[in-house]
Design a protein around this motif. Structure first.
Motif, mmCIF file in Angstrom:
data_model
loop_
_atom_site.group_PDB
_atom_site.id
_atom_site.type_symbol
_atom_site.label_atom_id
_atom_site.label_comp_id
_atom_site.label_asym_id
_atom_site.label_seq_id
_atom_site.Cartn_x
_atom_site.Cartn_y
_atom_site.Cartn_z
ATOM 1 N N ASP A 37 -36.800 59.070 74.385
ATOM 2 C CA ASP A 37 -37.418 57.788 74.714
ATOM 3 C C ASP A 37 -38.917 57.871 74.481
ATOM 4 O O ASP A 37 -39.572 58.849 74.892
ATOM 5 C CB ASP A 37 -37.148 57.422 76.171
ATOM 6 N N ILE A 39 -42.771 55.501 74.190
ATOM 7 C CA ILE A 39 -43.573 54.289 74.343
ATOM 8 C C ILE A 39 -44.794 54.438 73.450
ATOM 9 O O ILE A 39 -45.451 55.490 73.456
ATOM 10 C CB ILE A 39 -44.017 54.070 75.803
ATOM 11 N N VAL A 63 -40.163 51.813 72.954
ATOM 12 C CA VAL A 63 -40.608 50.609 73.650
ATOM 13 C C VAL A 63 -42.056 50.345 73.250
ATOM 14 O O VAL A 63 -42.890 51.266 73.258
ATOM 15 C CB VAL A 63 -40.515 50.769 75.184
ATOM 16 N N ARG A 87 -41.998 44.803 75.496
ATOM 17 C CA ARG A 87 -42.193 44.316 76.862
ATOM 18 C C ARG A 87 -43.649 43.932 77.050
ATOM 19 O O ARG A 87 -44.545 44.500 76.428
ATOM 20 C CB ARG A 87 -41.778 45.387 77.879
ATOM 21 N N TYR A 104 -40.769 50.035 84.006
ATOM 22 C CA TYR A 104 -40.157 51.112 83.227
ATOM 23 C C TYR A 104 -39.594 52.191 84.148
ATOM 24 O O TYR A 104 -38.450 52.628 83.984
ATOM 25 C CB TYR A 104 -41.170 51.724 82.258
ATOM 26 N N SER A 107 -36.472 51.274 85.917
ATOM 27 C CA SER A 107 -35.274 51.205 85.075
ATOM 28 C C SER A 107 -34.486 52.511 85.109
ATOM 29 O O SER A 107 -33.330 52.551 84.666
ATOM 30 C CB SER A 107 -35.670 50.891 83.623
ATOM 31 N N LEU A 111 -38.981 59.636 80.078
ATOM 32 C CA LEU A 111 -39.880 59.329 78.962
ATOM 33 C C LEU A 111 -40.284 60.641 78.303
ATOM 34 O O LEU A 111 -40.855 61.517 78.946
ATOM 35 C CB LEU A 111 -41.107 58.571 79.467
ATOM 36 N N LEU A 150 -46.621 55.745 84.812
ATOM 37 C CA LEU A 150 -45.400 56.258 84.195
ATOM 38 C C LEU A 150 -45.107 57.696 84.579
ATOM 39 O O LEU A 150 -44.113 58.280 84.095
ATOM 40 C CB LEU A 150 -45.524 56.166 82.661
#
Length: 328
Positions: A37, A39, A63, A87, A104, A107, A111, A150
């Motif tokens: 994953d 970002i 993302v 987003r 995030y 969810s 990450l 995060l």
């Protein structure tokens, strides 16, 4: 030499085999990021778009936070990246950043890669939030709050964080006595401060995060003509030697695909396992700047941008300003 988690990484090249002209897709050739994953801020234009493309093509779930989500979705779809998740988030708005990070984390996803890519450059004097200078607020403080917000997902994934700096760091250290330029604004000094902040952020984040398996790298992508230059007139870029009167770029500028390569390398390369807290350029760890070199303005990292004490001081200042400190 084996670099264990508690050791500092030397600010010296490791001989990656890549270089100035390497493209992001080359770095990830044969690399499988399925299940990862990521970002990428600013992931729908310029370097960010090419960073997203390379990561997504290698199988990562990406993302993209965006100030204009509908526009971002359109751009990504036109680029063949319609599966990338978009987003809402505005880096200049601390509440927006906190809301994105909270969503995030809530969810339940971990990450693996965070690329703090988005930036503004040499803009007219602009104030955001509680009167913060916009370049420092957007390029640094927004990403500081995002990364801290995060943190649970980053630590869960043993992530890498890539912080986009540039040779702009050579223009200025941190104005600790007046970081918001309340006593006279200079757009290039402010940009230089923000880019130094991006590098120092990686230094301190790596120190604080390494025992959790989180490593951080600062990256100079090189000179690339993108939307970042939107506040500059052509005459100013000609005077700076970036292009000639006809608009032809000087030798040494990179394409966006080349510019994204160092970000992707720092985010994924096995050569960097157990390493971190260093400034990278041309898909390798950079050398300290040689002040006697005719290329000193463009090559290497200046000492003030990787100074550990300045990095700690900046972290403390940033935590005080944002009232965020997940690692404090």
């Amino acid at each position: 030499m084996i670099h264990r988690l508690h050791e500092d990484t030397p600010q010296q090249p490791i001989g990656s085999g890549w270089g100035h002209d390497t493209e992001a897709a080359e770095v990830l050739d044969g690399v499988d990021l399925a299940g990862c994953d990521a970002i990428v801020t600013g992931g729908y234009s310029g370097l960010g778009l090419e960073t997203v493309r390379a990561l997504a093509d290698a199988g990562a779930r990406v993302v993209v936070p965006a100030r204009r989500p509908a526009h971002a979705r359109t751009v990504l779809a036109e680029a063949g990246l319609g599966s990338v998740e978009v987003r809402a988030m505005d880096l200049g708005d601390q509440q927006s950043v906190k809301a994105f990070a909270r969503g995030y984390v809530d969810s339940g996803r971990s990450l693996d890669i965070l690329v703090n890519n988005a930036a503004i450059m040499a803009c007219p004097e602009t104030r955001v939030g509680p009167g913060w200078e916009a370049q420092f607020a957007t390029n640094h403080l927004g990403h500081f709050t995002l990364t801290n917000g995060l943190w649970p997902a980053l630590a869960d994934g043993g992530a890498r964080v890539v912080s986009l700096s540039s040779t702009g760091h050579k223009r200025s250290g941190i104005h600790f006595d007046d970081p918001q330029f309340t006593h006279g604004y200079d757009k290039w000094e402010a940009y230089g401060q923000a880019k130094t902040a991006n590098s120092l952020f990686a230094v301190e984040l790596d120190r604080l995060g390494r025992d959790h398996g989180v490593r951080a790298f600062a990256v100079n992508p090189g000179g690339i003509m993108t939307g970042l230059q939107r506040h500059l007139a052509r005459e100013e870029m000609v005077a700076a030697g970036w292009m000639d009167e006809s608009g032809t770029l000087r030798q040494g500028f990179k394409t966006p695909k080349q510019g994204a390569a160092t970000s992707v390398w720092a985010a994924t390369s096995a050569e960097l396992d157990g390493k971190g807290g260093v400034y990278c350029e041309d898909c390798d760890i950079a050398r300290p700047t040689d002040p006697e070199s005719p290329l000193a303005r463009f090559v290497g990292v200046d000492a003030h941008a990787v100074d550990s004490e300045s990095a700690r001081k900046l972290w403390e200042l940033s935590a005080k300003l944002t009232r965020v400190n997940a690692l404090g």
